[in-house]
Structure formats: structure tokens, C-alpha cells
Write a protein that holds these residues in place. Structure first.
Motif, PDB file in Angstrom:
ATOM      1  N   GLY A  90       0.801  -1.297   0.083  1.00 33.34           N
ATOM      2  CA  GLY A  90      -0.133   0.053  -0.090  1.00 33.34           C
ATOM      3  C   GLY A  90       0.757   1.239   0.069  1.00 33.34           C
ATOM      4  N   SER A  91       0.276   2.365   0.398  1.00 32.85           N
ATOM      5  CA  SER A  91       1.076   3.507   0.476  1.00 32.85           C
ATOM      6  C   SER A  91       1.974   3.662   1.581  1.00 32.85           C
ATOM      7  N   THR A  92       3.123   3.807   1.295  1.00 36.62           N
ATOM      8  CA  THR A  92       4.276   3.637   2.404  1.00 36.62           C
ATOM      9  C   THR A  92       4.899   4.980   2.564  1.00 36.62           C
ATOM     10  N   ALA A  93       5.318   5.663   3.388  1.00 37.45           N
ATOM     11  CA  ALA A  93       6.437   6.711   3.470  1.00 37.45           C
ATOM     12  C   ALA A  93       7.243   6.348   4.675  1.00 37.45           C
ATOM     13  N   ILE A  94       8.500   6.737   4.591  1.00 36.38           N
ATOM     14  CA  ILE A  94       9.427   6.256   5.601  1.00 36.38           C
ATOM     15  C   ILE A  94      10.093   7.649   6.303  1.00 36.38           C
ATOM     16  N   ALA A  95      10.190   7.477   7.646  1.00 34.69           N
ATOM     17  CA  ALA A  95      11.049   8.580   8.369  1.00 34.69           C
ATOM     18  C   ALA A  95      12.073   7.942   8.983  1.00 34.69           C
ATOM     19  N   PHE A  96      13.087   8.587   8.815  1.00 40.34           N
ATOM     20  CA  PHE A  96      14.783   8.441   9.413  1.00 40.34           C
ATOM     21  C   PHE A  96      15.034   9.392  10.163  1.00 40.34           C
ATOM     22  N   ALA A  97      15.830   8.912  11.173  1.00 35.97           N
ATOM     23  CA  ALA A  97      16.551   9.851  12.040  1.00 35.97           C
ATOM     24  C   ALA A  97      17.799   9.199  12.916  1.00 35.97           C
ATOM     25  N   ASP A  98      18.726   9.966  13.260  1.00 33.71           N
ATOM     26  CA  ASP A  98      19.742   9.388  14.175  1.00 33.71           C
ATOM     27  C   ASP A  98      19.259   9.315  15.750  1.00 33.71           C
ATOM     28  N   ASP A  99      18.280   9.837  15.865  1.00 33.64           N
ATOM     29  CA  ASP A  99      17.482   9.574  17.414  1.00 33.64           C
ATOM     30  C   ASP A  99      16.574   8.514  17.312  1.00 33.64           C
ATOM     31  N   ALA A 100      16.711   7.655  18.054  1.00 32.47           N
ATOM     32  CA  ALA A 100      15.862   6.426  18.094  1.00 32.47           C
ATOM     33  C   ALA A 100      14.233   6.763  18.252  1.00 32.47           C
ATOM     34  N   VAL A 101      13.903   7.624  19.025  1.00 32.95           N
ATOM     35  CA  VAL A 101      12.495   7.983  19.089  1.00 32.95           C
ATOM     36  C   VAL A 101      12.081   9.293  18.342  1.00 32.95           C
ATOM     37  N   ALA A 102      12.841   9.976  17.492  1.00 32.30           N
ATOM     38  CA  ALA A 102      12.584  10.976  16.905  1.00 32.30           C
ATOM     39  C   ALA A 102      11.551  10.696  15.678  1.00 32.30           C
ATOM     40  N   PRO A 103      11.773   9.854  14.916  1.00 37.95           N
ATOM     41  CA  PRO A 103      10.613   9.500  13.651  1.00 37.95           C
ATOM     42  C   PRO A 103       9.109   9.132  14.366  1.00 37.95           C
ATOM     43  N   ALA A 104       9.301   8.268  15.338  1.00 36.84           N
ATOM     44  CA  ALA A 104       7.903   7.847  15.694  1.00 36.84           C
ATOM     45  C   ALA A 104       7.425   9.128  16.425  1.00 36.84           C
ATOM     46  N   LYS A 105       7.995   9.742  17.243  1.00 38.38           N
ATOM     47  CA  LYS A 105       7.559  11.032  17.940  1.00 38.38           C
ATOM     48  C   LYS A 105       7.064  12.176  16.765  1.00 38.38           C
ATOM     49  N   CYS A 106       7.719  12.302  15.774  1.00 36.29           N
ATOM     50  CA  CYS A 106       7.524  13.172  14.893  1.00 36.29           C
ATOM     51  C   CYS A 106       5.945  13.089  14.338  1.00 36.29           C
ATOM     52  N   ILE A 107       5.990  11.821  13.818  1.00 41.38           N
ATOM     53  CA  ILE A 107       4.560  11.605  13.011  1.00 41.38           C
ATOM     54  C   ILE A 107       3.376  11.477  14.094  1.00 41.38           C
TER      55      ILE A 107
END
Length: 169
Positions: free
Chosen positions: A80-97
Motif C-alpha cells: 500500500g501507500s508507504t512513507a518512511i521517516a529516518f533519524a539519528d535519534d531512536a525516538v524522533a521518527p515515531a514522535k514526529c509522526i
């Protein structure tokens, strides 16, 4: 000839994704279906502010990159429709979304899976990590937890010393 050029371009994109997957602390996969261009622009701005890179790639390229990195178990998330969020901080992508969804009262962005510190994680784990307070707050809570008993102990010792001082006077 043209197909070799296209193949080389696709291989370069897969190599770029592999590099990002190997060099980031975490990444999350998100179902972005239903989000409009204005919201995507706002999400990307928030991501940049949090040092998160938010991109949309073809699922086949993400699948090839995940296999090359050894991340087994993401196949179901890469449909399906998939975007990806990368970061050097382990929590940052999940927290951002998560913060973007909460701030904009959206129900359309949903976690599909991801990798945190080299470990494939499910939706529940990612949501739990996204719910954690910021790092500074966690550190303050730990320091406060350590400081509180020491402060109480010091007050008890002071009270005992004051009481003995009154008895001798």
C-alpha cells in the motif's frame, strides 16, 4: 540502452535507502494514504525541525533495501501507500509522526512498522516509543527520582542533628 539507465537509477535509489537504513538509529514506515499536499508539506517541515527525514519511495525499492540490510519481517508493512521517516535519534521518527497526527487531529497517518536500534519493531512498539516524553524530561525524571530520597535523608539527618543540639543546650 534506456532500460540500463533506468536500472542504474533504481539501483542508486536502493543504495541510497540502504545507506540511510544502515546509518540511522531508527526509521518508521507510515501509511500516508489520504493526506493532502498541504499536510505533507507541513509534515516535512515538522520533520526537518526535529532532524527527521520523511520520504516516499516505491515499496519494491524499500523491500530490496530492507532485505539487503537484513531487516526481515517488514514485508507486510511494505504494502500500500508507504512513507518512511529516518533519524539519528531512536525516538524522533515515531514522535514526529505521532505529534503531527495529534496536532492536526488526523486519523489517516498510521504506523505500519519500522526498525529501532537495528531491531524490527511492530506498530505497538512504535506507538509506545512515540508516547514517551522527550529525552530531557526523562533525564529530569530520573535525576529527580535519585535526588528525592537523598534530599529526604539529608533533612532527616539535619533534624536529628538539630534535636541533639537542642538537648545539649
Amino acid at each position: 540502452m534506456a532500460s540500463q539507465v533506468i536500472l542504474a537509477q533504481k539501483q542508486a535509489v536502493v543504495a541510497e535507502i540502504v545507506d540511510k537504513m544502515k546509518n540511522c538509529a531508527s526509521f518508521v514506515l507510515v501509511d500516508y494514504q489520504g493526506i493532502n499536499a498541504e499536510q505533507v508539506t507541513a509534515l516535512r517541515a515538522k520533520a526537518r525541525a526535529m532532524n527527521v527525514e520523511y520520504k516516499i519511495y516505491k515499496n519494491t525499492m524499500l523491500t530490496l533495501a530492507a532485505k539487503e540490510c537484513g531487516f526481515e519481517g517488514l514485508e507486510d508493512a511494505l504494502k500500500g501507500s508507504t512513507a518512511i521517516a529516518f533519524a539519528d535519534d531512536a525516538v524522533a521518527p515515531a514522535k514526529c509522526i505521532s505529534e503531527f497526527v495529534k496536532d492536526n487531529k488526523l486519523q489517516i497517518l498510521k504506523f505500519k512498522g519500522g526498525v529501532i536500534d537495528g531491531k524490527v519493531s511492530g506498530v505497538e512498539e512504535i506507538q509506545a516509543i512515540a508516547a514517551l516524553p522527550p529525552k530531557d524530561v526523562l533525564i529530569a525524571q530520573v535525576v529527580g527520582g535519585i535526588k528525592s530520597p537523598i534530599t529526604k535523608f539529608a533533612l532527616v539527618i539535619k533534624a536529628i542533628a538539630d534535636k541533639k543540639g537542642e538537648e545539649t543546650a
